[in-house]
Design a protein around this motif. Structure first.
Motif, PDB file in Angstrom:
ATOM      1  N   GLN A 103       0.859  -1.185   0.000  1.00 50.86           N
ATOM      2  CA  GLN A 103       0.000   0.000   0.000  1.00 50.86           C
ATOM      3  C   GLN A 103       0.898   1.238   0.000  1.00 50.86           C
ATOM      4  O   GLN A 103       0.989   1.964   0.974  1.00 50.86           O
ATOM      5  CB  GLN A 103      -0.920  -0.011   1.231  1.00 50.86           C
ATOM      6  N   PRO A 104       1.569   1.488  -1.124  1.00 57.67           N
ATOM      7  CA  PRO A 104       2.551   2.577  -1.165  1.00 57.67           C
ATOM      8  C   PRO A 104       1.911   3.951  -1.293  1.00 57.67           C
ATOM      9  O   PRO A 104       0.836   4.106  -1.862  1.00 57.67           O
ATOM     10  CB  PRO A 104       3.374   2.240  -2.415  1.00 57.67           C
ATOM     11  N   TYR A 105       2.590   4.928  -0.744  1.00 56.30           N
ATOM     12  CA  TYR A 105       2.180   6.320  -0.918  1.00 56.30           C
ATOM     13  C   TYR A 105       3.440   7.160  -0.748  1.00 56.30           C
ATOM     14  O   TYR A 105       4.233   6.930   0.172  1.00 56.30           O
ATOM     15  CB  TYR A 105       1.126   6.733   0.095  1.00 56.30           C
ATOM     16  N   THR A 106       3.646   8.120  -1.614  1.00 53.83           N
ATOM     17  CA  THR A 106       4.914   8.845  -1.601  1.00 53.83           C
ATOM     18  C   THR A 106       4.801  10.352  -1.418  1.00 53.83           C
ATOM     19  O   THR A 106       5.818  11.028  -1.251  1.00 53.83           O
ATOM     20  CB  THR A 106       5.683   8.579  -2.919  1.00 53.83           C
ATOM     21  N   ASP A 107       3.596  10.901  -1.439  1.00 59.92           N
ATOM     22  CA  ASP A 107       3.462  12.353  -1.299  1.00 59.92           C
ATOM     23  C   ASP A 107       3.347  12.701   0.188  1.00 59.92           C
ATOM     24  O   ASP A 107       2.276  13.049   0.693  1.00 59.92           O
ATOM     25  CB  ASP A 107       2.230  12.837  -2.073  1.00 59.92           C
ATOM     26  N   TYR A 108       4.472  12.624   0.869  1.00 61.71           N
ATOM     27  CA  TYR A 108       4.460  12.826   2.318  1.00 61.71           C
ATOM     28  C   TYR A 108       4.161  14.266   2.735  1.00 61.71           C
ATOM     29  O   TYR A 108       3.512  14.474   3.775  1.00 61.71           O
ATOM     30  CB  TYR A 108       5.787  12.330   2.912  1.00 61.71           C
ATOM     31  N   PRO A 109       4.600  15.258   1.990  1.00 64.90           N
ATOM     32  CA  PRO A 109       4.193  16.624   2.345  1.00 64.90           C
ATOM     33  C   PRO A 109       2.667  16.789   2.347  1.00 64.90           C
ATOM     34  O   PRO A 109       2.113  17.490   3.196  1.00 64.90           O
ATOM     35  CB  PRO A 109       4.850  17.489   1.264  1.00 64.90           C
ATOM     36  N   TYR A 110       2.010  16.131   1.381  1.00 62.48           N
ATOM     37  CA  TYR A 110       0.544  16.217   1.349  1.00 62.48           C
ATOM     38  C   TYR A 110      -0.062  15.509   2.564  1.00 62.48           C
ATOM     39  O   TYR A 110      -1.040  15.988   3.157  1.00 62.48           O
ATOM     40  CB  TYR A 110       0.001  15.607   0.061  1.00 62.48           C
ATOM     41  N   LEU A 111       0.512  14.351   2.926  1.00 65.19           N
ATOM     42  CA  LEU A 111       0.039  13.662   4.134  1.00 65.19           C
ATOM     43  C   LEU A 111       0.114  14.596   5.341  1.00 65.19           C
ATOM     44  O   LEU A 111      -0.829  14.692   6.130  1.00 65.19           O
ATOM     45  CB  LEU A 111       0.888  12.414   4.402  1.00 65.19           C
ATOM     46  N   LYS A 112       1.232  15.275   5.466  1.00 66.24           N
ATOM     47  CA  LYS A 112       1.406  16.179   6.607  1.00 66.24           C
ATOM     48  C   LYS A 112       0.402  17.320   6.551  1.00 66.24           C
ATOM     49  O   LYS A 112      -0.155  17.723   7.587  1.00 66.24           O
ATOM     50  CB  LYS A 112       2.831  16.715   6.629  1.00 66.24           C
ATOM     51  N   SER A 113       0.153  17.829   5.348  1.00 67.23           N
ATOM     52  CA  SER A 113      -0.795  18.936   5.216  1.00 67.23           C
ATOM     53  C   SER A 113      -2.220  18.517   5.567  1.00 67.23           C
ATOM     54  O   SER A 113      -3.060  19.358   5.877  1.00 67.23           O
ATOM     55  CB  SER A 113      -0.764  19.486   3.784  1.00 67.23           C
ATOM     56  N   GLN A 114      -2.483  17.208   5.527  1.00 64.35           N
ATOM     57  CA  GLN A 114      -3.816  16.716   5.848  1.00 64.35           C
ATOM     58  C   GLN A 114      -3.937  16.232   7.301  1.00 64.35           C
ATOM     59  O   GLN A 114      -4.872  15.519   7.655  1.00 64.35           O
ATOM     60  CB  GLN A 114      -4.185  15.573   4.896  1.00 64.35           C
ATOM     61  N   GLY A 115      -2.962  16.612   8.116  1.00 69.35           N
ATOM     62  CA  GLY A 115      -3.060  16.318   9.546  1.00 69.35           C
ATOM     63  C   GLY A 115      -2.378  15.041   9.988  1.00 69.35           C
ATOM     64  O   GLY A 115      -2.509  14.643  11.157  1.00 69.35           O
ATOM     65  N   ILE A 116      -1.645  14.371   9.099  1.00 66.80           N
ATOM     66  CA  ILE A 116      -0.908  13.172   9.479  1.00 66.80           C
ATOM     67  C   ILE A 116       0.446  13.578  10.054  1.00 66.80           C
ATOM     68  O   ILE A 116       1.202  14.326   9.420  1.00 66.80           O
ATOM     69  CB  ILE A 116      -0.702  12.229   8.270  1.00 66.80           C
ATOM     70  N   SER A 117       0.758  13.098  11.257  1.00 65.86           N
ATOM     71  CA  SER A 117       1.992  13.496  11.934  1.00 65.86           C
ATOM     72  C   SER A 117       3.052  12.399  11.958  1.00 65.86           C
ATOM     73  O   SER A 117       4.233  12.697  12.147  1.00 65.86           O
ATOM     74  CB  SER A 117       1.679  13.901  13.383  1.00 65.86           C
ATOM     75  N   PHE A 118       2.639  11.148  11.797  1.00 67.85           N
ATOM     76  CA  PHE A 118       3.638  10.068  11.821  1.00 67.85           C
ATOM     77  C   PHE A 118       3.274   8.966  10.839  1.00 67.85           C
ATOM     78  O   PHE A 118       2.118   8.815  10.429  1.00 67.85           O
ATOM     79  CB  PHE A 118       3.787   9.493  13.235  1.00 67.85           C
TER      80      PHE A 118
END
Length: 292
Positions: A103-118
């Protein structure tokens, strides 16, 4: 002589007439048979056609009901997920996810912008399987500002030392700034021997990574099986549940949604969502403590 000739002609005409009558009779029979055969075939085939029609109708009805039920369940699940997410945000928990090559995902800046911290990344499974996206993923996520951790999948058929050694060889010091997580599936603890194996793995990892800690990721049933046996190791847990009721104390993380929605519109997608027992600030301090 003429009478004889007329008689022969008459006989010939009679013979010809007889032949024509016979041919006409045969032709009539043939036409009747040909005309009757399709009717019988159509009549015999009508039952299967009707049966197929009824079957297809039933299948369409069944699929429609199944689709409606599935839609209803999905809607209910999504509603529950949204409620849990709102609850987690209301309680100010830091939120995170788990990723792997499955279950890959590579847009980590977007994850962070959506409230994901870890983010946790699967590293190894047992003593023979390395996730080929682990090294690049954990580095990229950390560079994007996420707290990151490595996850080892417990395999009860592999010795504790074998799993520990393989993890150290493949991961080295790239464990991130969160506790090393050992994922224990619901079918991997079958007897006291498998619990002893898990104990050995935890102890080996704690000895090799003294600045880090080890956390066991499992569902409530496994937690109830192993918790009393692992008390002396002073570890914490990451429960896989559909609520946040048990977070706190020995339970430091909870995966409360296996298919949570992140983002909105065309950029929305679904990932497993977990909550950390603390705020984003608490998580940052926790991560900094491990890095020192």
């Amino acid at each position: 002589m003429q009478k004889k000739k007329r008689k022969q002609q008459k006989n010939f005409l009679d013979y010809l007439f007889f032949i024509l009558v016979v041919l006409g009779f045969v032709w009539t029979i043939a036409l009747w048979s040909t005309a009757k055969s399709p009717v019988q075939s159509g009549s015999a085939g009508s039952k299967p056609n009707n049966s197929r029609s009824i079957s297809e109708k039933n299948n369409r009805t069944s699929k429609k009901k199944s689709s409606q039920n599935s839609s209803s369940k999905t809607s209910s699940f999504s509603s529950s997920s949204d409620t849990q997410l709102a609850s987690a945000k209301q309680k100010n928990f830091a939120l995170g996810t788990t990723l792997s090559s499955d279950q890959p995902y590579t847009d980590y800046p977007y994850l962070k912008s959506q409230g994901i911290s870890f983010a946790y990344f699967r590293a190894t499974t047992g003593s023979s399987s390395l996730d080929n996206l682990f090294s690049s993923s954990i580095k990229s996520a950390k560079d994007a500002g996420l707290s990151v951790g490595a996850m080892l999948v417990f395999d009860s058929s592999t010795t504790a030392y074998g799993s520990y050694l393989y993890f150290v060889q493949k991961v080295g010091k790239e464990t991130g700034n969160l506790p090393i997580a050992i994922y224990v599936s619901d079918d991997s603890i079958t007897d006291s021997g498998s619990i002893t194996n898990l104990q050995g793995l935890i102890q080996d990892l704690k000895d090799y990574y003294p600045n880090n800690s080890v956390i066991v990721r499992c569902d409530k049933a496994i937690y109830d099986k192993v918790q009393s046996q692992l008390t002396s190791l002073n570890i914490k847990y990451w429960l896989i549940e559909n609520n946040l009721d048990n977070i706190g104390s020995a339970v430091q993380f909870v995966q409360y949604n296996a298919n949570g929605k992140i983002g909105s519109g065309i950029r929305s997608f679904r990932l497993p969502i977990s909550a950390f027992d603390g705020s984003k600030t608490d998580l940052k301090k926790f991560s900094e403590g491990i890095e020192k």
